[in-house]
Motif scaffolding. Structure first.
Motif, mmCIF file in Angstrom:
data_model
loop_
_atom_site.group_PDB
_atom_site.id
_atom_site.type_symbol
_atom_site.label_atom_id
_atom_site.label_comp_id
_atom_site.label_asym_id
_atom_site.label_seq_id
_atom_site.Cartn_x
_atom_site.Cartn_y
_atom_site.Cartn_z
ATOM 1 N N ILE A 237 0.906 -1.332 0.007
ATOM 2 C CA ILE A 237 0.041 -0.024 0.015
ATOM 3 C C ILE A 237 0.898 1.110 0.133
ATOM 4 O O ILE A 237 0.588 2.200 -0.657
ATOM 5 C CB ILE A 237 -0.979 0.217 1.232
ATOM 6 C CG1 ILE A 237 -2.044 -0.998 0.934
ATOM 7 C CG2 ILE A 237 -1.342 1.322 1.486
ATOM 8 C CD1 ILE A 237 -2.824 -0.676 -0.036
ATOM 9 N N GLU A 238 1.947 1.150 0.766
ATOM 10 C CA GLU A 238 2.950 2.290 0.603
ATOM 11 C C GLU A 238 3.416 2.551 -0.748
ATOM 12 O O GLU A 238 3.589 3.765 -1.162
ATOM 13 C CB GLU A 238 3.994 2.245 1.879
ATOM 14 C CG GLU A 238 3.367 2.360 3.256
ATOM 15 C CD GLU A 238 4.238 1.553 4.236
ATOM 16 O OE1 GLU A 238 4.007 2.024 5.501
ATOM 17 O OE2 GLU A 238 5.267 1.045 4.120
ATOM 18 N N MET A 239 3.762 1.525 -1.431
ATOM 19 C CA MET A 239 4.479 1.641 -2.791
ATOM 20 C C MET A 239 3.197 2.148 -3.637
ATOM 21 O O MET A 239 3.483 3.209 -4.402
ATOM 22 C CB MET A 239 4.763 0.235 -3.078
ATOM 23 C CG MET A 239 5.142 0.134 -4.622
ATOM 24 S SD MET A 239 5.556 -1.756 -5.068
ATOM 25 C CE MET A 239 3.741 -2.255 -5.290
ATOM 26 N N PRO A 341 -6.282 0.588 9.593
ATOM 27 C CA PRO A 341 -5.121 1.663 8.902
ATOM 28 C C PRO A 341 -4.187 0.569 8.468
ATOM 29 O O PRO A 341 -3.927 -0.345 9.027
ATOM 30 C CB PRO A 341 -4.769 2.241 10.273
ATOM 31 C CG PRO A 341 -5.467 1.527 11.526
ATOM 32 C CD PRO A 341 -6.651 0.781 11.057
ATOM 33 N N THR A 342 -3.278 1.320 7.821
ATOM 34 C CA THR A 342 -1.917 0.597 7.215
ATOM 35 C C THR A 342 -1.010 -0.003 8.067
ATOM 36 O O THR A 342 -0.797 -1.223 7.920
ATOM 37 C CB THR A 342 -1.272 1.623 6.204
ATOM 38 O OG1 THR A 342 -2.321 2.433 5.296
ATOM 39 C CG2 THR A 342 -0.278 1.007 5.429
ATOM 40 N N GLU A 343 -0.820 0.594 9.370
ATOM 41 C CA GLU A 343 0.208 -0.054 10.087
ATOM 42 C C GLU A 343 -0.735 -1.105 10.857
ATOM 43 O O GLU A 343 0.136 -1.854 11.533
ATOM 44 C CB GLU A 343 0.538 0.962 11.217
ATOM 45 C CG GLU A 343 -0.418 1.341 12.281
ATOM 46 C CD GLU A 343 -1.448 2.522 11.854
ATOM 47 O OE1 GLU A 343 -1.144 2.994 10.822
ATOM 48 O OE2 GLU A 343 -2.151 2.766 12.643
ATOM 49 N N MET A 344 -1.872 -1.387 10.657
ATOM 50 C CA MET A 344 -2.474 -2.587 11.373
ATOM 51 C C MET A 344 -2.627 -3.752 10.206
ATOM 52 O O MET A 344 -3.110 -4.890 10.742
ATOM 53 C CB MET A 344 -3.838 -2.046 12.028
ATOM 54 C CG MET A 344 -3.600 -1.140 13.073
ATOM 55 S SD MET A 344 -2.563 -1.761 14.430
ATOM 56 C CE MET A 344 -3.722 -3.629 15.070
ATOM 57 N N PHE A 345 -1.990 -3.678 9.033
ATOM 58 C CA PHE A 345 -2.452 -4.453 8.146
ATOM 59 C C PHE A 345 -1.361 -5.989 8.503
ATOM 60 O O PHE A 345 -1.837 -7.073 8.373
ATOM 61 C CB PHE A 345 -1.618 -4.135 6.800
ATOM 62 C CG PHE A 345 -2.458 -3.282 6.002
ATOM 63 C CD1 PHE A 345 -3.893 -2.499 6.537
ATOM 64 C CD2 PHE A 345 -2.172 -2.777 4.806
ATOM 65 C CE1 PHE A 345 -4.475 -1.731 6.148
ATOM 66 C CE2 PHE A 345 -2.875 -1.796 4.062
ATOM 67 C CZ PHE A 345 -4.102 -1.244 4.697
#
Ligand code: SDX
Length: 392
Positions: A237-239, A341-345
């Motif tokens: 997702i960050e990419m 949220p992304t950091e919980m993926f």
């Protein structure tokens, strides 16, 4: 010499154990849990049922599943003092580091969980961690979000209760959404086990010293954290976000991924075993379309992901290396649509993989596997004598 003349980096060609739990065929993109096709389980089963299947080897009867769930509910409290440990972390701490710490800390609050020498004690330890791990994940998320830490609603299903623990408002308000529950349930099934991947091999080798189940799982959580493994779902997702911010030029990122000088890799692509396609990625890609449609969500990042996949499937660098989207490539798009949220993926990956780690750890202990202790090929200095510090 120790008789060892060759090594196998990353154990690419080493079988570490015999196992009856998960079957993969990388050439044909086949994945089965205890002989059942992943496509069938994803459609017809629910996550707790699949957890039971992986751990105990058979699909449970209605009564047996109900008992399993009620045994889990009976253990779904976490000692309030665990919150003091959570208080010690800065809000910026990555949830995977917090989770591995809290999972290891659980031993202190459940000292009998290390006794697994009979079926009853083993079952109790398994039920305890299946009950408490979702609480740890929800508390880790809510602590970061500055929200109160408490419980969901045991009258709900396992996944719905978890979602309530994660997202209920401070006033207790929470509206179950069957579409969301079903989407997450399916994702967790797809992540539930994957034979001897990096984190499962870690759980097995730590457990082979007869360290307890929770300590072994804590080690597995840390292995999964890595961006080459479970951490890839966050990195994807960050990419994709970076590509979107950069104007959506997928071709530029493809070239970066092919440039040997550049450490950048196309996250969510490639797999040690699947040299055709990852059957989970196929199901998740379709589910992403369904979930976004049913929730009425437009996510531009999904279109970028599909564009990247299409380009890679026509690019000789990727085709020659048999690099296809893996389980992590589309999963983040669904998690995001579900409000995670992304950091919980990656913690979500851990929640899904928990039954698989438990099943493999249990099999390793029941089969009385020896302690893991590989050898090496020594390439260091030959014998030399000590030089006093005055002479160095
Ligand atoms: C998971 O093992 C499991 O089952 C894991 C998992 C599970 O369910 O437990 O399926 C979950 O971890 C999925 C993978 C998530 N990781 C990523 O998406 C990160 C990006 N992928 C890669 O880092 C890589 O593909 C791995 C780690 C997944 C696999 O690595 P391998 O098998 O050690 O392959 P390799 O690194 O030797 O690569 C072979 C070639 C190399 O090029 P050459 O040296 O031959 O020229 O392919 C290239 C690599 O440079 N390559 C990539 C690439 N992946 C491999 N090039 C660009 N982008 C990529 N993603």
């Amino acid at each position: 010499t120790n008789g060892i003349t060759t090594i196998d980096p990353g154990y690419k060609n080493t079988g570490s154990c015999e196992s009856a739990i998960t079957f993969l065929n990388g050439e044909e993109g086949v994945l089965r849990y205890r002989g059942y096709a992943i496509e069938e389980l994803a459609e017809k089963a629910d996550f707790l049922e699949v957890a039971y299947l992986l751990i105990f080897g058979e699909l449970p009867s209605k009564d047996r599943l109900a008992k399993f769930h009620s045994d889990i509910k009976a253990q779904s409290h976490v000692d309030e003092d665990v919150k003091k440990i959570l208080d010690g972390f800065p809000k910026s701490a990555h949830p995977m580091g917090v989770l591995s710490s809290l999972t290891s800390a659980l031993v202190a609050f459940n000292p009998t969980s290390v006794n697994v020498d009979n079926d009853e004690d083993m079952y109790k330890a398994i039920v305890k961690i299946l009950a408490k791990f979702p609480v740890l994940i929800a508390w880790t998320y809510r602590k970061r979000a500055g929200l109160p830490l408490d419980y969901g609603d045991d009258s709900l299903g396992y996944v719905d209760n978890f979602l309530k623990m994660m997202f209920k408002k401070p006033n207790g308000e929470y509206a179950s959404d069957k579409k969301v529950v079903d989407a997450l349930d399916k994702l967790l099934i797809l992540h539930a086990d994957h034979e001897q991947n990096c984190s499962t091999s870690t759980v097995r080798i730590v457990g082979s010293s007869h360290a307890g189940l929770f300590a072994s799982l804590s080690a597995g959580i840390n292995a999964l954290w890595g961006p080459l493994h479970g951490g890839a779902n966050q990195a994807v997702i960050e990419m994709l976000e970076a590509i979107k911010e950069d104007g959506g030029d997928t071709h530029k990122f493809m070239n970066k991924a092919k440039d040997k000088e550049d450490p950048f890799r196309l996250m969510g692509f490639g797999h040690r075993v699947y040299k055709n396609f990852d059957p989970r990625a196929k199901i998740i890609k379709k589910s992403a379309d369904d979930v976004l449609d049913s929730l009425g969500i437009e996510d531009p990042v999904l279109d970028i992901a599909k564009g990247l996949e299409k380009e890679a499937l026509e690019d000789s660098y990727f085709v020659d290396r048999k690099l296809y989207p893996n389980v992590d490539f589309y999963s983040g798009i669904i998690y995001r649509a579900l409000g995670i949220p992304t950091e919980m993926f990656t913690p979500m990956f851990a929640l899904g993989r928990l039954p698989g780690w438990i099943a493999q750890w249990r099999e390793m202990r029941l089969r009385k596997e020896p302690i893991g202790r590989p050898r090496q090929v020594y390439i260091g200095e030959t014998l030399r004598s000590f030089t006093p510090i005055e002479k160095r």
